[in-house]
Enzyme design. Structure first.
Site, PDB file in Angstrom:
ATOM      1  N   SER A   1      -2.497   9.545  -3.683  1.00  0.00           N
ATOM      2  CA  SER A   1      -3.024  10.199  -2.353  1.00  0.00           C
ATOM      3  C   SER A   1      -4.427  10.602  -2.261  1.00  0.00           C
ATOM      4  CB  SER A   1      -1.976  11.559  -2.515  1.00  0.00           C
ATOM      5  OG  SER A   1      -2.485  12.325  -1.110  1.00  0.00           O
TER       6      SER A   1
ATOM      7  N   TYR B   1       1.645  19.460  -6.383  1.00  0.00           N
ATOM      8  CA  TYR B   1       1.600  17.870  -5.791  1.00  0.00           C
ATOM      9  C   TYR B   1       0.449  17.150  -6.089  1.00  0.00           C
ATOM     10  CZ  TYR B   1       2.212  14.154  -2.605  1.00  0.00           C
ATOM     11  OH  TYR B   1       2.166  12.814  -2.081  1.00  0.00           O
TER      12      TYR B   1
HETATM   13  N1  LIG Z   1       3.848  10.058   3.448  1.00  0.00           N
HETATM   14  C1  LIG Z   1       2.821  10.609   3.188  1.00  0.00           C
HETATM   15  O1  LIG Z   1       2.227  11.493   3.912  1.00  0.00           O
HETATM   16  C2  LIG Z   1       2.127  10.196   1.762  1.00  0.00           C
HETATM   17  C3  LIG Z   1       0.486  10.674   1.451  1.00  0.00           C
HETATM   18  C4  LIG Z   1       0.345  10.322   0.270  1.00  0.00           C
HETATM   19  C5  LIG Z   1       0.858   9.723  -0.600  1.00  0.00           C
HETATM   20  N2  LIG Z   1       2.186   9.473  -0.423  1.00  0.00           N
HETATM   21  C6  LIG Z   1       3.009   8.749  -1.536  1.00  0.00           C
HETATM   22  O2  LIG Z   1       3.748   7.877  -1.226  1.00  0.00           O
HETATM   23  C7  LIG Z   1       4.695   7.672  -2.074  1.00  0.00           C
HETATM   24  C8  LIG Z   1       5.982   7.062  -1.086  1.00  0.00           C
HETATM   25  O3  LIG Z   1       6.358   8.240  -0.381  1.00  0.00           O
HETATM   26  P1  LIG Z   1       7.001   8.371   1.061  1.00  0.00           P
HETATM   27  O4  LIG Z   1       5.958   9.015   2.013  1.00  0.00           O
HETATM   28  O5  LIG Z   1       7.075   6.923   1.543  1.00  0.00           O
HETATM   29  O6  LIG Z   1       8.172   9.229   1.029  1.00  0.00           O
HETATM   30  P2  LIG Z   1       9.709   8.951   1.017  1.00  0.00           P
HETATM   31  O7  LIG Z   1       9.930   8.383   2.502  1.00  0.00           O
HETATM   32  O8  LIG Z   1      10.275  10.254   0.974  1.00  0.00           O
HETATM   33  O9  LIG Z   1       9.975   8.090  -0.056  1.00  0.00           O
HETATM   34  C9  LIG Z   1      10.065   8.465  -1.420  1.00  0.00           C
HETATM   35  C10 LIG Z   1      10.853   7.282  -2.036  1.00  0.00           C
HETATM   36  O10 LIG Z   1      11.030   7.933  -3.431  1.00  0.00           O
HETATM   37  C11 LIG Z   1      12.379   7.571  -3.822  1.00  0.00           C
HETATM   38  N3  LIG Z   1      12.534   8.639  -4.629  1.00  0.00           N
HETATM   39  C12 LIG Z   1      12.697   9.986  -4.532  1.00  0.00           C
HETATM   40  N4  LIG Z   1      12.986  10.775  -5.877  1.00  0.00           N
HETATM   41  C13 LIG Z   1      13.245   9.751  -6.647  1.00  0.00           C
HETATM   42  C14 LIG Z   1      13.945   9.909  -7.847  1.00  0.00           C
HETATM   43  N5  LIG Z   1      14.331  11.026  -8.446  1.00  0.00           N
HETATM   44  N6  LIG Z   1      14.126   8.537  -8.398  1.00  0.00           N
HETATM   45  C15 LIG Z   1      13.911   7.544  -8.054  1.00  0.00           C
HETATM   46  N7  LIG Z   1      13.414   7.437  -6.612  1.00  0.00           N
HETATM   47  C16 LIG Z   1      13.102   8.567  -5.933  1.00  0.00           C
HETATM   48  C17 LIG Z   1      13.089   7.838  -2.638  1.00  0.00           C
HETATM   49  O11 LIG Z   1      14.359   7.424  -2.415  1.00  0.00           O
HETATM   50  P3  LIG Z   1      15.874   7.932  -3.097  1.00  0.00           P
HETATM   51  O12 LIG Z   1      15.805   9.275  -2.294  1.00  0.00           O
HETATM   52  O13 LIG Z   1      16.657   6.893  -2.589  1.00  0.00           O
HETATM   53  O14 LIG Z   1      15.661   8.126  -4.396  1.00  0.00           O
HETATM   54  C18 LIG Z   1      12.110   7.082  -1.552  1.00  0.00           C
HETATM   55  O15 LIG Z   1      12.555   5.600  -1.677  1.00  0.00           O
HETATM   56  C19 LIG Z   1       5.015   8.856  -2.740  1.00  0.00           C
HETATM   57  O16 LIG Z   1       4.435   8.718  -3.964  1.00  0.00           O
HETATM   58  C20 LIG Z   1       3.964   9.915  -2.115  1.00  0.00           C
HETATM   59  O17 LIG Z   1       3.444  10.970  -2.926  1.00  0.00           O
HETATM   60  C21 LIG Z   1       2.914   9.699   0.816  1.00  0.00           C
END
Ligand SMILES: NC(=O)c1ccc[n+]([C@@H]2O[C@H](COP(=O)([O-])OP(=O)(O)OC[C@H]3O[C@@H](n4cnc5c(N)ncnc54)[C@H](OP(=O)(O)O)[C@@H]3O)[C@@H](O)[C@H]2O)c1
Length: 271
Positions: free
Chosen positions: A143, A156
């Site tokens: 991030s 985080y």
């Molecule tokens: N969105 C943003 O603004 C942003 C910015 C910077 C970085 N990121 C990073 O991008 C990555 C993806 O996030 P996203 O934004 O796409 O969020 P998201 O839509 O909430 O997706 C998170 C994914 O991780 C899975 N997950 C959560 N807890 C888990 C667990 N205990 N075991 C296995 N899988 C798990 C969730 O699936 P299940 O619930 O089915 O397990 C989901 O598929 C993350 O690492 C996040 O830190 C996001």
């Protein structure tokens, strides 16, 4: 009949929604077979069915909670032993609301298990095989908060700094061995992560929020261009290079036999 050319099989963590699901869509469209990992099997199954209907690829789902050692170890075993898997996208992640004085400590521990321990162990499981094959790719989704921990309370950002630092150390370790490590630093992206952490995207101006397809397309373009660190929003990559140059200039001065002069004068006055 021409045999189908199989590009690398890709294992994507956190593939049930958001960035991970979009990686799955884009990589399936490129002809990659996929292994999708997350907790919610119904979502993984629906995505797998959809992708297999639209693309000539095989999609397997491996439901797993990556905070649980037994579940994680099933994924590690697969990465260790399956020679078809040559690409890993360490994307699963979560955020926790509240500062370090308020956040629930068990939830913080789960976040560290998911954001730090899981990617570290998955890389450890897969990397020796990639090095012995002299090929393969690992993408770690960090991030921009890795560069701006003061912008977001709690721990985080620190988990995402770990992923950046871990990736940079890995890049050094695999240099010249045919293995690629890319770390991606998204800014704010429109996914469920905000609501899941009890927050809301409404707190950001619209021009700070990227759509998930644009984010993943930029990350994949960065990978194709051979970038080690991809910051999809950053207009001038030279600014990132300048920070790194300044950091590298510090390196010869960070561990010396004697304390710096500004401390030594205090020490001698007190003595
Ligand atoms: N969105 C943003 O603004 C942003 C910015 C910077 C970085 N990121 C990073 O991008 C990555 C993806 O996030 P996203 O934004 O796409 O969020 P998201 O839509 O909430 O997706 C998170 C994914 O991780 C899975 N997950 C959560 N807890 C888990 C667990 N205990 N075991 C296995 N899988 C798990 C969730 O699936 P299940 O619930 O089915 O397990 C989901 O598929 C993350 O690492 C996040 O830190 C996001």
């Amino acid at each position: 009949m021409n045999p189908r050319i199989h590009p690398d099989t890709v294992l994507i963590t956190g593939a049930s929604s958001g960035i991970g699901a979009m990686y799955a869509r884009r990589l399936a469209a490129q002809g990659h077979d996929l292994i999708l990992v997350a907790r919610q099997q119904n979502k993984l199954d629906a995505l797998a069915t959809d992708l297999q209907q639209h693309h000539a690829v095989r999609v397997e789902v491996m439901p797993a909670d990556l905070t649980l050692p037994d579940d994680r170890s099933r994924i590690e075993q697969r990465l260790r032993g399956d020679d078809a898997i040559n690409m890993l996208i360490n994307n699963a992640g979560m955020s926790v609301s509240g500062g370090n004085a308020q956040a629930d400590p068990d939830t913080v521990e789960a976040m560290i298990a998911l954001n730090v321990t899981a990617p570290t162990r998955l890389v450890r499981a897969m990397l020796p095989r990639l090095l012995s094959q002299a090929r393969g790719t690992i993408v770690n989704v960090s991030s921009v908060l890795a560069l701006a921990p003061e912008r977001f309370g709690g721990s985080y950002a620190a988990t995402k700094s770990y992923l950046l630092s871990f990736s940079q150390a890995l890049q050094r370790e695999v240099a010249g061995h045919g293995v690629r490590i890319q770390v991606v630093l998204p800014g704010v992206v429109r996914t469920d992560i905000w609501e899941r952490a009890g927050s809301s995207l409404d707190r950001f101006p619209a021009d700070m929020v990227m759509e998930v397809d644009e984010l993943v397309d930029a990350a994949l373009a960065g990978l194709n261009q051979g970038e080690l660190v991809t910051i999809p929003s950053l207009p001038d990559l030279g600014e990132w290079d300048a920070i790194n140059e300044a950091r590298r200039a510090l390196l010869p001065k960070l561990s010396l036999r004697h304390a710096a002069e500004r401390y030594r004068s205090d020490i001698s006055e007190d003595a």
